[in-house]
Each structure stands twice: as C-alpha cells, then as structure tokens.
Write a protein that holds these residues in place. Structure first.
Motif, short mmCIF file in Angstrom:
data_model
loop_
_atom_site.label_atom_id
_atom_site.label_comp_id
_atom_site.label_asym_id
_atom_site.label_seq_id
_atom_site.Cartn_x
_atom_site.Cartn_y
_atom_site.Cartn_z
N HIS A 158 0.81 -1.21 0.00
CA HIS A 158 0.00 0.00 0.00
C HIS A 158 0.85 1.27 0.00
CE1 HIS A 158 -4.17 -1.56 0.61
NE2 HIS A 158 -3.50 -2.63 0.96
N GLY A 159 2.17 1.13 -0.13
CA GLY A 159 3.06 2.28 -0.15
C GLY A 159 3.18 2.97 1.18
N VAL A 160 2.99 2.23 2.26
CA VAL A 160 3.03 2.79 3.62
C VAL A 160 4.45 2.68 4.18
CG1 VAL A 160 2.19 2.47 5.99
CG2 VAL A 160 0.61 2.22 4.04
N LYS A 161 4.98 3.75 4.73
CA LYS A 161 6.28 3.72 5.39
C LYS A 161 6.18 2.93 6.69
CE LYS A 161 8.78 6.52 2.73
NZ LYS A 161 10.02 6.06 2.05
N ILE A 162 7.26 2.23 7.05
CA ILE A 162 7.27 1.39 8.24
C ILE A 162 8.39 1.80 9.17
CG2 ILE A 162 7.47 -0.98 9.12
CD1 ILE A 162 6.53 -1.96 6.38
N SER A 163 8.06 1.95 10.46
CA SER A 163 9.08 2.18 11.48
C SER A 163 8.98 1.09 12.53
CB SER A 163 8.93 3.56 12.12
OG SER A 163 7.65 3.71 12.72
N CYS A 164 10.13 0.75 13.12
CA CYS A 164 10.18 -0.28 14.16
C CYS A 164 11.17 0.14 15.23
CB CYS A 164 10.59 -1.63 13.57
SG CYS A 164 10.76 -2.92 14.82
N ASP A 165 10.72 0.10 16.47
CA ASP A 165 11.58 0.30 17.64
C ASP A 165 12.00 -1.08 18.11
OD1 ASP A 165 12.73 0.80 20.10
OD2 ASP A 165 11.20 2.23 20.73
N LEU A 166 13.27 -1.41 18.05
CA LEU A 166 13.73 -2.77 18.37
C LEU A 166 13.31 -3.22 19.78
CD1 LEU A 166 17.33 -2.98 16.88
CD2 LEU A 166 15.20 -3.86 15.92
N ASN A 167 13.51 -2.37 20.77
CA ASN A 167 12.94 -2.56 22.11
C ASN A 167 13.04 -4.01 22.60
OD1 ASN A 167 11.78 -1.41 24.37
ND2 ASN A 167 10.09 -0.50 23.23
N VAL A 189 11.51 -2.59 6.90
CA VAL A 189 11.45 -1.38 7.73
C VAL A 189 12.21 -0.23 7.08
CG1 VAL A 189 12.19 -0.42 9.95
CG2 VAL A 189 11.07 -2.66 9.87
N ASP A 190 11.58 0.94 7.06
CA ASP A 190 12.22 2.15 6.52
C ASP A 190 13.00 2.90 7.60
OD1 ASP A 190 11.04 2.29 3.69
OD2 ASP A 190 9.24 2.07 4.93
N VAL A 191 12.46 2.92 8.83
CA VAL A 191 13.11 3.64 9.94
C VAL A 191 13.22 2.69 11.12
CG1 VAL A 191 12.98 5.60 11.51
CG2 VAL A 191 12.13 5.85 9.18
N CYS A 192 14.44 2.35 11.50
CA CYS A 192 14.68 1.47 12.65
C CYS A 192 15.16 2.31 13.82
CB CYS A 192 15.71 0.40 12.30
SG CYS A 192 16.05 -0.75 13.65
N ILE A 193 14.45 2.19 14.94
CA ILE A 193 14.77 2.97 16.13
C ILE A 193 15.45 2.04 17.14
CG2 ILE A 193 13.81 4.37 18.00
CD1 ILE A 193 11.32 4.70 16.03
N SER A 194 16.61 2.45 17.64
CA SER A 194 17.35 1.55 18.53
C SER A 194 18.31 2.35 19.39
CB SER A 194 18.14 0.54 17.68
OG SER A 194 19.01 -0.22 18.49
N ASN A 195 18.63 1.80 20.56
CA ASN A 195 19.78 2.32 21.30
C ASN A 195 20.92 1.31 21.16
OD1 ASN A 195 19.29 0.23 23.13
ND2 ASN A 195 18.29 1.57 24.62
N GLU A 196 22.07 1.61 21.75
CA GLU A 196 23.23 0.75 21.55
C GLU A 196 23.05 -0.63 22.18
OE1 GLU A 196 24.01 2.95 25.36
OE2 GLU A 196 23.03 3.30 23.45
N GLU A 197 22.26 -0.71 23.27
CA GLU A 197 22.02 -2.01 23.90
C GLU A 197 21.16 -2.90 23.00
OE1 GLU A 197 20.94 -2.02 28.12
OE2 GLU A 197 21.62 0.05 28.22
N ASP A 198 20.09 -2.32 22.43
CA ASP A 198 19.24 -3.10 21.55
C ASP A 198 20.01 -3.57 20.31
OD1 ASP A 198 17.02 -2.88 23.18
OD2 ASP A 198 16.28 -1.08 22.18
#
Length: 227
Positions: A158-167, A189-198
């Motif tokens: 559907h042309g939808v952007k995807i983001s994921c927080d690894l968490n 996933v287009d935008v992956c959200i993470s900190n260094e631990e994840d």
C-alpha cells in the motif's frame, strides 16, 4: 493529515501509589499501556490521525482498554475482539538507587493467541501513510511474528512507510530468537529505532570502543552502529 497505524499489545498496568513497594499499602492504580498504544496516544495528542490495532477480549476489561484509547483520541475501530484475557503487568516505580520493578502476567492474552486471519491488513492500511510496531510484539510468539510479517508486506503493497523500535525484552524471548525474527522483519522497515544495547542484543552490532553496560559512552561509536 498523515494517518499512522500502530500495532501491538495493550495491557492493564497495576501500580502502587507513588513510590510505595508492592502491597506496602492496600491500593494499586489501574491504567492501560503498551509501547505501540503509547505511540498512538502521543500522536493523537499532537493532533494526528492515529489508529491502534490489537486483539482484545469482548468482556468489560477489554472494553475498558478500548475506551481508554478512544477517550484519548485514538481510532480503535480496527481492534479485533476475541480471546479470553487482557495481559497484566505490575509496575513498582523506583526511587533513588532502587530501580523500578516490572512483573509480567501476560501469558495467553488475546493478542498472544491471535492468528493472521484475525487482521485484514489491506483494509487496515487503506488511506494510511505510516505503520509502527516494536520488537515487543513479535516477541509474543511465532504466530505474532507471522502477523507482523503479513502486516509489513501489506504496508509495503500500500506504499506505507514502516518504522520499528527494536525494544528488546529479555523476559519475552532470547537474543537468538530476536535476531532471527527481527532480521527478517527489518527487511521491510524504513526507519529502525534503537539504542546501543538493543543493537547489540538483537543484531550483535556493537559500538566501537564502548562498554554498553559500563556507563561510559563513546559518542563516535554511534556512527559505527548506524552504519
């Protein structure tokens, strides 16, 4: 206005008042929360068109969860109803050197026992611009990994952007399980959200010259993690 869809588990949170420890007094506050539900609420607070997707029982507790989201401006029209229970977590807020404590009672919740057939992703993503989920959701079981995979495929169609927080949540699955599932899901996933631990726990990616558990950070190391 952008339309954002979030998907995950919303749970009943039971917490002692203030900074009391568990059952130090005879009262607990009951609220609802979950990573993706919280994102939907925050976006609605900013005036955006946000919808939360999950599966909740048709009984009064499940309806209370729906009502709590609806009252905060979140679109709940695509929540699937069914199953037997709403997951619960107990939260004891930390004070000074005493850390917070979280105890899960979420096994056999409605969303954990959901199947891919419970969700019509083509209908859900009609008119949507963005899809958000976190690594907490596929950690609920192989069936939910498959649901997330189908959601991501439909979002792409559907042309939808995807983001994921690894968490990453070590109480829910192992690092090996997380790596296998999230490596697969993150191809969409287009935008992956993470900190260094994840990044280390899920993908084995470690910042250069940094001990992620030692409290000292090498800011330049973040660049190597991102690359």
């Amino acid at each position: 206005m952008a339309r954002i869809i979030t998907f995950g588990e919303i749970m009943l949170r039971l917490a002692p008042n203030g900074y009391y420890r568990f059952f130090q007094n005879d009262q607990m506050q009951a609220t609802f929360g979950g990573g993706e539900a919280n994102v939907a609420v925050s976006l609605a607070n900013y005036g955006m068109d946000a919808a939360f997707v999950t599966k909740l029982p048709a009984h009064a507790i499940g309806q209370a969860a729906v009502n709590s989201l609806r009252g905060l401006g979140v679109d709940t029209s695509m929540i699937t109803r069914g199953g037997d229970r709403v997951g619960i977590y107990y939260l004891e807020k930390g004070a000074s050197q005493r850390g917070s404590v979280c105890i899960y009672d979420r096994a056999h919740s409605a969303i954990q026992e959901a199947s891919p057939a419970d969700f019509d992703w083509d209908a859900i993503f009609e008119g949507a611009d963005w899809f958000h989920f976190t690594g907490i959701t596929p950690a609920l079981g192989e069936n939910v990994v498959e649901i997330c995979r189908e959601a991501c495929k439909a979002a792409k169609a559907h042309g939808v952007k995807i983001s994921c927080d690894l968490n990453y949540r070590g109480k829910l699955w192992t690092r090996e399980q997380a790596r296998a599932a999230m490596t697969d899901l993150c191809q969409y996933v287009d935008v992956c959200i993470s900190n260094e631990e994840d990044a280390k726990d899920v993908f084995g990616i470690e910042a250069e010259n940094t001990d992620i558990y030692g409290g000292k950070l090498n800011k330049e190391g973040y660049k190597s993690v991102a690359k």
